[in-house]
Design a protein around this motif. Sequence first.
Motif, PDB file in Angstrom:
ATOM      1  N   GLU A  65       2.189  -1.783  10.330  1.00  0.00           N
ATOM      2  CA  GLU A  65       1.194  -2.754  10.279  1.00  0.00           C
ATOM      3  C   GLU A  65       0.626  -3.223  11.995  1.00  0.00           C
ATOM      4  O   GLU A  65      -0.166  -3.405  12.163  1.00  0.00           O
ATOM      5  CB  GLU A  65       1.581  -3.899   9.627  1.00  0.00           C
ATOM      6  CG  GLU A  65       1.286  -3.898   8.103  1.00  0.00           C
ATOM      7  CD  GLU A  65       1.302  -5.296   7.550  1.00  0.00           C
ATOM      8  OE1 GLU A  65       1.560  -6.338   8.063  1.00  0.00           O
ATOM      9  OE2 GLU A  65       1.254  -5.379   6.284  1.00  0.00           O
ATOM     10  N   GLN A  78      -4.285   1.724  11.640  1.00  0.00           N
ATOM     11  CA  GLN A  78      -3.612   2.174  10.492  1.00  0.00           C
ATOM     12  C   GLN A  78      -3.602   3.573  10.078  1.00  0.00           C
ATOM     13  O   GLN A  78      -4.806   4.034   9.926  1.00  0.00           O
ATOM     14  CB  GLN A  78      -4.006   1.375   9.312  1.00  0.00           C
ATOM     15  CG  GLN A  78      -3.482   1.329   7.793  1.00  0.00           C
ATOM     16  CD  GLN A  78      -4.030   0.647   6.743  1.00  0.00           C
ATOM     17  OE1 GLN A  78      -5.366   0.363   6.999  1.00  0.00           O
ATOM     18  NE2 GLN A  78      -3.360   0.810   5.725  1.00  0.00           N
ATOM     19  N   GLY A  89       2.687   1.944   4.268  1.00  0.00           N
ATOM     20  CA  GLY A  89       1.611   0.975   4.932  1.00  0.00           C
ATOM     21  C   GLY A  89       0.235   1.988   5.089  1.00  0.00           C
ATOM     22  O   GLY A  89      -0.347   1.269   5.929  1.00  0.00           O
ATOM     23  N   GLU A 131      -2.270  -3.687   0.054  1.00  0.00           N
ATOM     24  CA  GLU A 131      -1.812  -5.077   0.592  1.00  0.00           C
ATOM     25  C   GLU A 131      -1.438  -5.060   1.982  1.00  0.00           C
ATOM     26  O   GLU A 131      -0.966  -4.154   2.824  1.00  0.00           O
ATOM     27  CB  GLU A 131      -0.611  -5.461  -0.211  1.00  0.00           C
ATOM     28  CG  GLU A 131       0.404  -6.515   0.021  1.00  0.00           C
ATOM     29  CD  GLU A 131       1.623  -6.890  -0.725  1.00  0.00           C
ATOM     30  OE1 GLU A 131       2.105  -8.083  -0.697  1.00  0.00           O
ATOM     31  OE2 GLU A 131       1.901  -5.664  -1.409  1.00  0.00           O
ATOM     32  N   ASN A 132      -1.573  -6.344   2.687  1.00  0.00           N
ATOM     33  CA  ASN A 132      -1.072  -6.516   4.029  1.00  0.00           C
ATOM     34  C   ASN A 132      -0.264  -7.745   3.868  1.00  0.00           C
ATOM     35  O   ASN A 132      -0.230  -8.599   3.013  1.00  0.00           O
ATOM     36  CB  ASN A 132      -2.418  -6.967   4.803  1.00  0.00           C
ATOM     37  CG  ASN A 132      -1.953  -6.960   6.455  1.00  0.00           C
ATOM     38  OD1 ASN A 132      -1.428  -8.064   6.879  1.00  0.00           O
ATOM     39  ND2 ASN A 132      -2.356  -5.907   7.119  1.00  0.00           N
ATOM     40  N   SER A 133       0.879  -7.656   5.032  1.00  0.00           N
ATOM     41  CA  SER A 133       1.774  -8.805   4.842  1.00  0.00           C
ATOM     42  C   SER A 133       1.215 -10.285   5.136  1.00  0.00           C
ATOM     43  O   SER A 133       1.730 -10.995   4.750  1.00  0.00           O
ATOM     44  CB  SER A 133       3.036  -8.438   6.158  1.00  0.00           C
ATOM     45  OG  SER A 133       2.343  -8.526   7.436  1.00  0.00           O
ATOM     46  N   ASN A 134       0.218 -10.188   5.903  1.00  0.00           N
ATOM     47  CA  ASN A 134      -0.631 -11.538   6.298  1.00  0.00           C
ATOM     48  C   ASN A 134       0.424 -12.454   6.922  1.00  0.00           C
ATOM     49  O   ASN A 134       0.510 -13.610   6.810  1.00  0.00           O
ATOM     50  CB  ASN A 134      -1.024 -12.231   5.065  1.00  0.00           C
ATOM     51  CG  ASN A 134      -2.212 -11.196   4.535  1.00  0.00           C
ATOM     52  OD1 ASN A 134      -3.041 -10.960   5.488  1.00  0.00           O
ATOM     53  ND2 ASN A 134      -2.240 -11.373   3.274  1.00  0.00           N
TER      54      ASN A 134
END
Length: 615
Positions: A488, A493, A522, A446-449
């Motif tokens: 992030e 990463q 993350g 998952e990424n915060s987008n």
Amino acid sequence: MSDKKLFSEFTSPSRQDWLDKIQVDLKGADFQKKLVWKTDEGFSVQPFYMKDDLENLSTIGSEPGEFPYVRGTKAGDNNWYVRQEICSESAAEANKKALEILGKGIDSLGFMVPGEQLSAEYVQTLLDGIYCDCVELNFKVCPKHAVELAQILVAYFAGKGYDPARINASIDFDPIKGMIMKGLDTESLISDGKALIETVKNYPNFKVISVNGIALSDSGAYIVQELGYSLAWGADYLKRLSNSGVAGSEVARRIKFNMGISTNYFMEIAKFRAARMLWSKVAQEYAGNDKDACKAYIHAKTSYYNMTLFDSYVNLLRSQTETMSAAIAGVNSITVTPFDAAYEKPDDFSERIARNQQLLLKEESHFDKVVDPAGGSYYIEVLTDSLAAEAWKIFLKVQEEGGIVEYAKKGLVQDDIIASDTKRHTLAAQSREFILGTNQFPNFTENSNGKAPISCCCKCAKAEEAPYKGISTSRLSSEFETLRLTTEKAAKQPVAFMLTIGSLVMRQARAQFSCNFLASAGYKVVDNLGFATVEEGVDAALKAGADIVVICSSDEEYAQYAIPAYNYLAGRAMFVVAGNPECAEELKAAGIENFIHVRVNQLETLKLFNQKLGI
């Protein structure tokens, strides 16, 4: 036909029979340590209960709708209002939104009214086209404008020709909340409660005094704290307004409790049952024989404190079980906080889902049909009694200090809640309070987008000097989210590579633990099936671009594998041992300094790793 009773040939096992069987299954382990739950509410929960545990409990002996209302204030069914909050500074926009959602299953509206805009015209626009005798109306406004709002509403209802008995409404007038949460000197405003009650005297179902225990719940309070302080909160309003000349029964009828719902499912069911029972005891001191006035009217709202930014659809699971517990407990109305409220103004989709979470419980699961289905459960009844006993201790302690206003002036309420919040954040950092999707089982990809934490849309128009201590807290997951958002923003990463070797069972278990541990920051985690040699594992890690190499094996095998792996890696990546083996001191002497296991502080360890990685 035989009159022989079913199972009559079987003897009923005694408590000692169960205990003897448990001791056999425990194989010598300590019963108290293994099976007795030491709750944060101040009492212990046993692994099983029996009928005789109900003997002499204060919760037993009444029916639904009967004093002391432990089984609910409703007797015929368990229906509740489905409420949605509308946050808009424009009366026209709020009205449009209200009319839209009233056709989608909502029968209770919550309006935030800007004090500087308040006028008869504003209310006219806000309520235009709404049949006010067919829906519950709730208004939140600055306490300084509450009396004016009540006067305008009463004039509006009268002008429209509504039957006062058919109006179900509330104004969230709660000066004590301002003292506790913001440290404001709002004590003098409490006297306005008399004018409020006088204004709505012909409207029997118009609540104008609020107790916002939900503010404590959303600040990290434990259930017993929210319950105990809410009782004292309501009692202070009862005492002060009764002393001002308002009949005690009339004050009691005008009080509404706004309470939070945590994810502690069975404990929350018990909390609302205990709240009604204890409040009837407090209110009776002022209402006398008017037992109808002793009913606690409770609005429940799902937790904001427990919501997360990452893996946010898990918030749906949290709020659904929270809603279920409140519904089973027989509250009067419920607001489900939309799952995306932690990071954006809820959109049409999230609001629709929030509405449907309640409608599903009503129309598909029929939670609105049966009153107090938890009644008689040995476990729930004992929880209810235990919570009531501990909350009553808090209530009495506050009374000894002169009531909750005096308690808040001294900062004692605030200190207690802040201490609980600090404790819970510490436990979360140590992975001892689980946050699914955050510090436990995060979504690895998952990424915060672009998502970022936001605060509530409701803001005071004017900042005031605060002479008392306030409460400033953050959601339980906030520190992990800050860490992950920081990761992030890094140029690269970080990659954490599992160097699995040795015992199959142990390397798999430790790799799974390490992946969850590191993904919470993350990091990209790379698991593996296993390597024949440490050199093979290190080479594979470097080929994968690893920034962190985590050796995963058994405690016994670390003495064989850890130092050779560390030496072969030769500082080309951070080296971490998954576990706390007996040879840890030997490994540290060789230069290995990073260990991850269940006893380390997960949050602080990940912050340290970020620091070492230059993030």
